[in-house]
Design an enzyme around this catalytic site. Sequence first.
Site, mmCIF file in Angstrom:
data_model
loop_
_atom_site.group_PDB
_atom_site.id
_atom_site.type_symbol
_atom_site.label_atom_id
_atom_site.label_comp_id
_atom_site.label_asym_id
_atom_site.label_seq_id
_atom_site.Cartn_x
_atom_site.Cartn_y
_atom_site.Cartn_z
ATOM 1 N N ASN A 1 -38.433 76.271 30.117
ATOM 2 C CA ASN A 1 -38.495 77.497 30.909
ATOM 3 C C ASN A 1 -39.465 78.436 30.203
ATOM 4 O O ASN A 1 -39.142 79.012 29.171
ATOM 5 C CB ASN A 1 -37.104 78.121 31.021
ATOM 6 C CG ASN A 1 -37.092 79.399 31.845
ATOM 7 O OD1 ASN A 1 -38.113 80.029 32.068
ATOM 8 N ND2 ASN A 1 -35.896 79.791 32.285
ATOM 9 N N PHE B 1 -36.297 77.478 26.162
ATOM 10 C CA PHE B 1 -37.474 78.296 26.451
ATOM 11 C C PHE B 1 -38.733 77.813 25.745
ATOM 12 O O PHE B 1 -38.681 77.283 24.634
ATOM 13 C CB PHE B 1 -37.206 79.752 26.082
ATOM 14 C CG PHE B 1 -36.223 80.425 26.989
ATOM 15 C CD1 PHE B 1 -36.525 80.642 28.318
ATOM 16 C CD2 PHE B 1 -34.981 80.818 26.517
ATOM 17 C CE1 PHE B 1 -35.623 81.251 29.168
ATOM 18 C CE2 PHE B 1 -34.062 81.433 27.354
ATOM 19 C CZ PHE B 1 -34.380 81.648 28.687
#
Length: 392
Positions: free
Chosen positions: A345, A223
Amino acid sequence: MLATGRVAKQKEIAQSTRRVANQGKATVLALGKAFPSNVVSQENLVEEYLREIKCDDPSIKEKLQHLCKTTTVKTRYTVMSSETMQKYPELATEGSPTIKQRLEIANEAVVQMAYEASLACIKEWGRGVEDITHLVYVSSSEFRLPGGDLYLSAQLGLSNEVQRVMFYFLGCYGGVSGMRVAKDIAENNPGSRVLLTTSETMVLGFRPPNKARPYDLVGAALFGDGAAALIIGADPTESESPFMELHYALQQFLPGTQGVIDGRLSEEGISFKLGRELPQKIEDNIEEFCKKLVAKAGSGSLELNDLFWAVHPGGPAILNGLETKLKLKPEKLECSRQALVDYGNASSNTIFYIMDKVRDELEKKGRSGEEWGLGLAFGPGITFEGFLMRSL
């Protein structure tokens, strides 16, 4: 490319090859991005991360090294830094009640990134903030009253009568949800111009690794943080340079899958659980979903490989599954894969980073580029959000 250069190039294209938008249909008039200053190289992540959380477990180090390779990510941007950890060392302590500290960091950082992305977007658009009539604000990373939408409006100098909509805690599909609502606003309010912003940081979900929670390491390897902004409106004026028509939107949830993506807010922040069946659930249902979208193009001859694709990369497994299931040519998901490499992400923002790359590719191709395309994102529910888009 600087915003001024982008605008000049778009106007040059508009004079020669640009398609005409359908009357009354929402279009994307500009796009902006912003990121925190801390850049994380995946090559250096393992040593830095384990040092900051004071972890010397060799099994955790080995697993994180493996994940850093399999995610395909190369660089990410994060609000978290060594300075953050020095100021808030309790974030690295298992079981420590740190929601107050996390929100202190996140609330400020999220609005700042949204502000910077909005400024970049407005500069590319070329009109003044007084022409923005609506604001759609998307984030899964802050929590307070009033929300970041009000703080952002004030910082940008928007009218105190700007119509605001907030989307909180939608996760990875939030950007497409925001775009769907912005489309409805633009098409039902003649002359309106909607500023859509998404802004995310993973501060709320940062946790020290625990063998009982293997997904924490996936988050550490995958992330990233950032923000994005779009200006959306129908019936563009001569001074505007639309690059995408938002032709049709579709949302669908898969019954009985509420537990596949599970996030809970507690005194320690947000904890996530991601079911191993997620990629397969998406793969099993994606073809019918895409066909419903493509049917709205009104052309029975369109094949999936005739389209351009902007697919939110939850991870490589999802992209690989879609490519195989839909029999897509490898280049069709290249913009999604490259966004994953460059940014990780970044939750709701990611679809817009991909759209920016798609825009560049279509501009290179000119009139020979694909006219129709799909934008897809997946998140808790399991929820599918999709767009049939038309390149202008």
